[in-house]
Design a protein around this motif. Structure first.
Motif, PDB file in Angstrom:
ATOM      1  N   ASN A   4       0.772  -0.749  -0.209  1.00 28.67           N
ATOM      2  CA  ASN A   4       0.188   0.354   0.168  1.00 28.67           C
ATOM      3  C   ASN A   4       0.726   1.571  -0.557  1.00 28.67           C
ATOM      4  O   ASN A   4       0.003   2.690  -0.566  1.00 28.67           O
ATOM      5  CB  ASN A   4      -0.560  -0.429   1.619  1.00 28.67           C
ATOM      6  CG  ASN A   4      -1.784   1.274   1.233  1.00 28.67           C
ATOM      7  OD1 ASN A   4      -2.754   1.473   0.360  1.00 28.67           O
ATOM      8  ND2 ASN A   4      -1.619   1.880   2.202  1.00 28.67           N
ATOM      9  N   ASP A  56      -1.326   8.423   5.311  1.00 29.89           N
ATOM     10  CA  ASP A  56      -2.010   7.651   4.982  1.00 29.89           C
ATOM     11  C   ASP A  56      -3.658   7.832   4.454  1.00 29.89           C
ATOM     12  O   ASP A  56      -4.607   7.860   4.590  1.00 29.89           O
ATOM     13  CB  ASP A  56      -2.729   7.189   6.293  1.00 29.89           C
ATOM     14  CG  ASP A  56      -3.359   6.063   7.274  1.00 29.89           C
ATOM     15  OD1 ASP A  56      -3.761   5.098   5.869  1.00 29.89           O
ATOM     16  OD2 ASP A  56      -3.927   6.067   7.986  1.00 29.89           O
ATOM     17  N   CYS A  86      -5.041   3.062   5.869  1.00 26.80           N
ATOM     18  CA  CYS A  86      -5.097   2.466   6.680  1.00 26.80           C
ATOM     19  C   CYS A  86      -5.109   2.328   8.095  1.00 26.80           C
ATOM     20  O   CYS A  86      -5.802   0.934   9.250  1.00 26.80           O
ATOM     21  CB  CYS A  86      -3.715   1.652   6.019  1.00 26.80           C
ATOM     22  SG  CYS A  86      -3.092   0.463   4.480  1.00 26.80           S
ATOM     23  N   THR A  90      -0.761   1.189  10.880  1.00 27.88           N
ATOM     24  CA  THR A  90       0.133   0.312   9.693  1.00 27.88           C
ATOM     25  C   THR A  90       0.919   1.099   9.062  1.00 27.88           C
ATOM     26  O   THR A  90       2.041   0.904   8.940  1.00 27.88           O
ATOM     27  CB  THR A  90      -0.797   0.135   8.851  1.00 27.88           C
ATOM     28  OG1 THR A  90      -1.915  -0.730   8.971  1.00 27.88           O
ATOM     29  CG2 THR A  90      -0.319  -0.562   7.887  1.00 27.88           C
TER      30      THR A  90
END
Length: 295
Positions: A4, A56, A86, A90
């Motif tokens: 990601n 993020d 996330c 994370t």
């Protein structure tokens, strides 16, 4: 490391660095507060760090402009971009895993709406260098409002004994103030993303159960943003996750008792009450905490 995330910007030239500073940035963050936050880190009297800013998920152009302006001026900034939101755990775990090859000794937390005092890092590192047995070091903080005016302060229990005694009932370390030795992460520990909004509390519970030593400085080395909606209802998911985290603490730290169960249930009920009651409970909790520290 999760796919990601990708490195959006980096110009650092070091192969080793003593410290990593990690911060998450989210779509609803305030650009002006973010400006103050980043500036406070770049202005630290201590300088041997890389500043990892994890975006993020999608953010507005105004926020991105603030980040990239500072990145263009300071090669210590590493900008990480996430494709989707996330959560804090994370983001912090990515920063930790990415930085391991640099063999850092210290991990500092920072939030996008807070302000670190100029000597925060130097003070915490000086303490840790003199106290090799301490692995997690927090500090006191000053609470400020939307206009940067002081509205309160918070000093947590200072000793490991006090902190671990209090952990089954509340988070006893101010997360945005913390410095953690990288040995903790080299030992395999990471933030737990199983419960959103209580990632720091879960980490403290895990580390305490493994015998790591905590300490808090009474020095107020961070200005913490306490805005007007601070006392609003937290919502069922966040409140219930706090309850679940407390229940986990009772089990892991072997502190299951009727009093601690009653306390956890009472806090859950209070979290769901109107703001006026939450505000009163917050003041009572602050009074209890001050008495606990003195004794």
């Amino acid at each position: 490391m999760t796919p990601n995330f990708s490195i959006k910007h980096s110009r650092y030239k070091v192969h080793r660095v003593e410290s990593i500073v990690a911060m998450g940035v989210y779509g609803r963050d305030n650009p002006q507060w973010l400006e103050h936050s980043i500036t406070s880190i770049r202005s630290q009297s201590y300088s041997d760090f890389l500043y990892v800013i994890v975006i993020d998920g999608p953010i507005p152009d105004r926020l991105l402009a603030v980040i990239m302006k500072h990145a263009s001026l300071d090669e210590r900034l590493v900008i990480v971009e996430g494709k989707e939101n996330c959560g804090l755990a994370t983001c912090m775990n990515f920063a930790i895993d990415w930085s391991l090859s640099l063999q850092p000794a210290y991990f500092f937390r920072m939030d996008a709406d807070d302000i670190s005092e100029p000597d925060r890092f130097a003070t915490q590192i000086a303490y840790l260098e003199k106290h090799a047995h301490v692995s997690i070091l927090g500090t006191g903080l000053t609470e400020i409002n939307e206009h940067d005016k002081k509205v309160g302060s918070r000093v947590m229990p200072l000793t490991n004994r006090q902190i671990t005694r209090l952990l089954p009932r509340r988070c006893a370390v101010n997360h945005p103030t913390v410095c953690i030795r990288y040995k903790v992460f080299n030992d395999g520990h990471r933030y737990d993303d199983s419960l959103r909004f209580v990632e720091d509390y879960l980490l403290w519970i895990e580390l305490a159960s493994h015998g790591y030593i905590f300490c808090n400085l009474k020095d107020k080395l961070l200005k913490f943003r306490r805005v007007g909606d601070f006392y609003k209802r937290r919502g069922f998911v966040k409140s219930f996750n706090e309850f679940r985290a407390r229940f986990r603490a009772l089990r892991k730290l072997k502190r299951m008792s009727l009093y601690n169960l009653f306390y956890a249930t009472s806090v859950l009920i209070l979290r769901l009450m109107p703001a006026s009651i939450v505000k009163l409970a917050y003041k009572l909790d602050r009074h209890y905490l001050e008495k606990f520290i003195k004794h």
